[in-house]
Each structure stands twice: as structure tokens, then as C-alpha cells.
Write a protein that holds these residues in place. Structure first.
Motif, PDB file in Angstrom:
ATOM      1  N   SER A 155     -36.424  69.038 -50.988  1.00  0.00           N
ATOM      2  CA  SER A 155     -35.578  68.428 -52.095  1.00  0.00           C
ATOM      3  C   SER A 155     -36.703  67.832 -53.117  1.00  0.00           C
ATOM      4  O   SER A 155     -36.092  67.033 -53.900  1.00  0.00           O
ATOM      5  CB  SER A 155     -34.901  67.222 -51.525  1.00  0.00           C
ATOM      6  OG  SER A 155     -35.592  66.407 -50.672  1.00  0.00           O
ATOM      7  N   ARG A 197     -27.593  63.355 -50.898  1.00  0.00           N
ATOM      8  CA  ARG A 197     -28.649  63.992 -50.128  1.00  0.00           C
ATOM      9  C   ARG A 197     -28.317  65.330 -49.701  1.00  0.00           C
ATOM     10  O   ARG A 197     -29.276  66.153 -49.594  1.00  0.00           O
ATOM     11  CB  ARG A 197     -28.771  62.893 -48.697  1.00  0.00           C
ATOM     12  CG  ARG A 197     -29.805  63.450 -47.753  1.00  0.00           C
ATOM     13  CD  ARG A 197     -31.020  63.523 -48.287  1.00  0.00           C
ATOM     14  NE  ARG A 197     -32.083  64.178 -47.329  1.00  0.00           N
ATOM     15  CZ  ARG A 197     -33.267  64.731 -47.729  1.00  0.00           C
ATOM     16  NH1 ARG A 197     -33.701  64.849 -48.978  1.00  0.00           N
ATOM     17  NH2 ARG A 197     -33.918  65.211 -46.705  1.00  0.00           N
ATOM     18  N   ALA A 232     -29.013  67.717 -52.535  1.00  0.00           N
ATOM     19  CA  ALA A 232     -30.242  67.658 -52.695  1.00  0.00           C
ATOM     20  C   ALA A 232     -30.942  68.707 -51.724  1.00  0.00           C
ATOM     21  O   ALA A 232     -31.932  69.501 -52.321  1.00  0.00           O
ATOM     22  CB  ALA A 232     -30.925  66.369 -52.497  1.00  0.00           C
ATOM     23  N   VAL A 233     -30.772  68.777 -50.514  1.00  0.00           N
ATOM     24  CA  VAL A 233     -31.227  69.682 -49.773  1.00  0.00           C
ATOM     25  C   VAL A 233     -30.595  71.207 -49.687  1.00  0.00           C
ATOM     26  O   VAL A 233     -31.311  72.282 -49.817  1.00  0.00           O
ATOM     27  CB  VAL A 233     -30.999  69.224 -48.099  1.00  0.00           C
ATOM     28  CG1 VAL A 233     -31.690  70.105 -47.276  1.00  0.00           C
ATOM     29  CG2 VAL A 233     -31.974  67.930 -47.915  1.00  0.00           C
ATOM     30  N   GLY A 249     -32.184  72.122 -53.693  1.00  0.00           N
ATOM     31  CA  GLY A 249     -33.539  72.606 -52.875  1.00  0.00           C
ATOM     32  C   GLY A 249     -33.912  74.251 -52.950  1.00  0.00           C
ATOM     33  O   GLY A 249     -34.945  74.407 -53.473  1.00  0.00           O
TER      34      GLY A 249
END
Length: 260
Positions: free
Chosen positions: A76, A123, A126-127, A131
Motif C-alpha cells: 500500500s 485501508r 489500499a491493499v 496495491g
């Protein structure tokens, strides 16, 4: 200081031992599997990523591994991704991105709209979505110019809009849907520079890892079986027709990205 008799004797013994080791080295090398390919596994410390690495090594591939636990890799973080991939040289005929989270640490996927938390959702995105996009930014230079190569990004069947019949899991579903679209769009762009490159999103099935420990009643496959299925799918893909497909690893069934 003049060498003593003991020191001289010890030096001779060490030199003899070195000669024996040198004579043995060619035999040790011959007994190693002949390298038939080169693979990069991102997320190699996870259940599926580790199984993929093991399966690739067992079939004679050189495998370069990147993981959070061993290398401090943070998918991330743009700087972490850029630095980790900048340290890698050469090209790969297989690149596998085996990263992802179901929910932030100590959290669970949402069951209802009222469970949505903006920070937790960010979150997960993001991953699971941003990512892989950060990784794909650097992938082209790691692929051979003319030879066949495959990039597989692990997403999830629940990222299919048309296949959603149960609801819930808002952040996870949406992040995987976004990842599917990112992979598909990247496949189109990368193919302009690497004609024989195949970039696909892969559904690994429900795999028995720490990722799924809280769902004991759901049918699962072992990480080893999942890795074998994933690699079989990748080996069967053809660049002329499969470049834009999301696939199920177990039955080779194509799952649509989005059906409205």
C-alpha cells in the motif's frame, strides 16, 4: 609470529577439506533441478504465496520472493513498492501478486451498510486495489520483450458484480471489483509493449489459510492444491484470447467482471 607445527597441520587439513568440497560441488549442482523458468512471487510469506513459491521451485523454476514479513514490503506504500521492485533485475516468465486482506486487523467484513467505516474501507482498498496497481506500474520492464510471459493477480470471485447474489462484505467486494478492472485495463496497456504478455486476475477459490480461519464451515482447498490449480490455469492461457479474462482456477470457468 612463526607458525607452529599445530597451525601448519591445521592449515593442511583445511586445504584438504576445501579440495574435497570443490570436488563434490559439480555433483551437488547436477543433483539440483534444472532451472526451466524464472518467477517473481509478491506476497510470498502468505499461505497461497508460499505455496506458489514452493510449487514453482519444485518444478525447476528460479523464484524471487518479496514479502512483508521478510522484506518489510508494504504493497500500500508507493515508495516501498518502487524500492522493492527497483532492486530486482532481469525478466520473468511468471509474475504472481498474492497479496490481500479481508478486513483491517482485528476487524471483520461488513454485513450491512450500517457497518461501513470510511477509514477501514480505505485501508482495504489500499491493499486490495491500489496495491496491485502500484505493482503493475513497474511490471512491464520485468517482462521479456518478445517471449511469452504471464502476470497473475489474485483477486476474488466476490469481486464480480454480476455474480453477487448474497450481498454484504462491501469493502472487500468493492476492492476486488476495482482490482479486476485495474488488471483488465493494465492488460490492454501492457500488451501494447509486450505482445506475448498475458495479464490476468485469478480467483484462487476459498483456501485454508489464516485468511479464512474464521469461516470453518465453508468448503476449502489446501494452499498446495490452490497453487497447483493456479499454475495450471496460467500455463493454459493463450495471449490471443485470454489476455482480458478473469478465471476460476479449479474449473477454468470465466467469471465476468461486471454485468449490470
Amino acid at each position: 609470529m612463526r607458525p607452529t607445527l599445530f597451525m601448519e597441520t591445521e592449515m593442511v587439513r583445511l586445504m584438504e577439506r576445501r579440495e574435497i568440497l570443490f570436488r563434490q560441488m559439480p555433483q551437488i549442482t547436477r543433483n539440483c533441478p534444472e532451472m526451466i523458468g524464472r518467477a517473481l512471487v509478491i506476497g510470498a510469506s502468505g499461505g497461497i504465496g508460499g505455496a506458489l513459491s514452493s510449487a514453482l521451485v519444485a518444478t525447476g523454476n528460479e523464484v524471487v520472493e518479496i514479502s512483508r514479513s521478510r522484506d518489510g514490503f508494504d504493497i500500500s506504500d508507493p515508495g516501498s513498492v518502487a524500492n522493492s521492485l527497483a532492486n530486482i533485475s532481469g525478466t520473468f516468465d511468471r509474475i504472481l501478486v498474492a497479496t490481500g486482506i479481508l478486513a483491517p486487523y482485528a476487524k471483520r467484513p461488513e454485513k450491512a451498510l450500517s457497518d461501513i467505516d470510511a477509514e477501514d474501507m480505505a485501508r482495504v482498498f489500499a491493499v486490495n486495489a491500489i496495491g496491485p496497481a502500484l505493482v503493475l506500474r513497474h511490471v512491464t520492464r520485468l517482462l521479456p520483450l518478445k517471449e511469452r510471459a504471464v502476470v497473475g493477480v489474485l483477486t476474488a470471485r466476490v469481486g464480480s458484480i454480476g455474480d453477487n447474489g448474497f450481498g454484504g462484505w462491501y469493502s472487500y467486494r468493492a476492492s476486488k471489483a476495482a482490482a479486476n478492472q485495474i488488471v483488465r485495463t493494465a492488460a490492454i496497456e501492457i500488451a501494447r509493449k509486450r505482445k506475448n504478455a498475458i495479464v490476468v486476475a485469478l480467483h484462487p477459490g476459498t483456501v485454508a489459510t489464516s485468511f479464512t480461519d474464521e469461516y470453518p464451515n465453508h468448503p476449502k482447498v489446501s494452499p498446495g492444491a490452490a497453487a497447483k490449480n493456479i499454475l495450471a490455469v496460467l500455463d493454459g492461457l493463450d495471449s490471443s484470447e485470454d489476455r482480458k479474462s478473469t478465471r476460476l482456477n479449479s474449473s477454468h470457468q470465466i467469471i465476468s467482471y461486471a454485468v449490470f
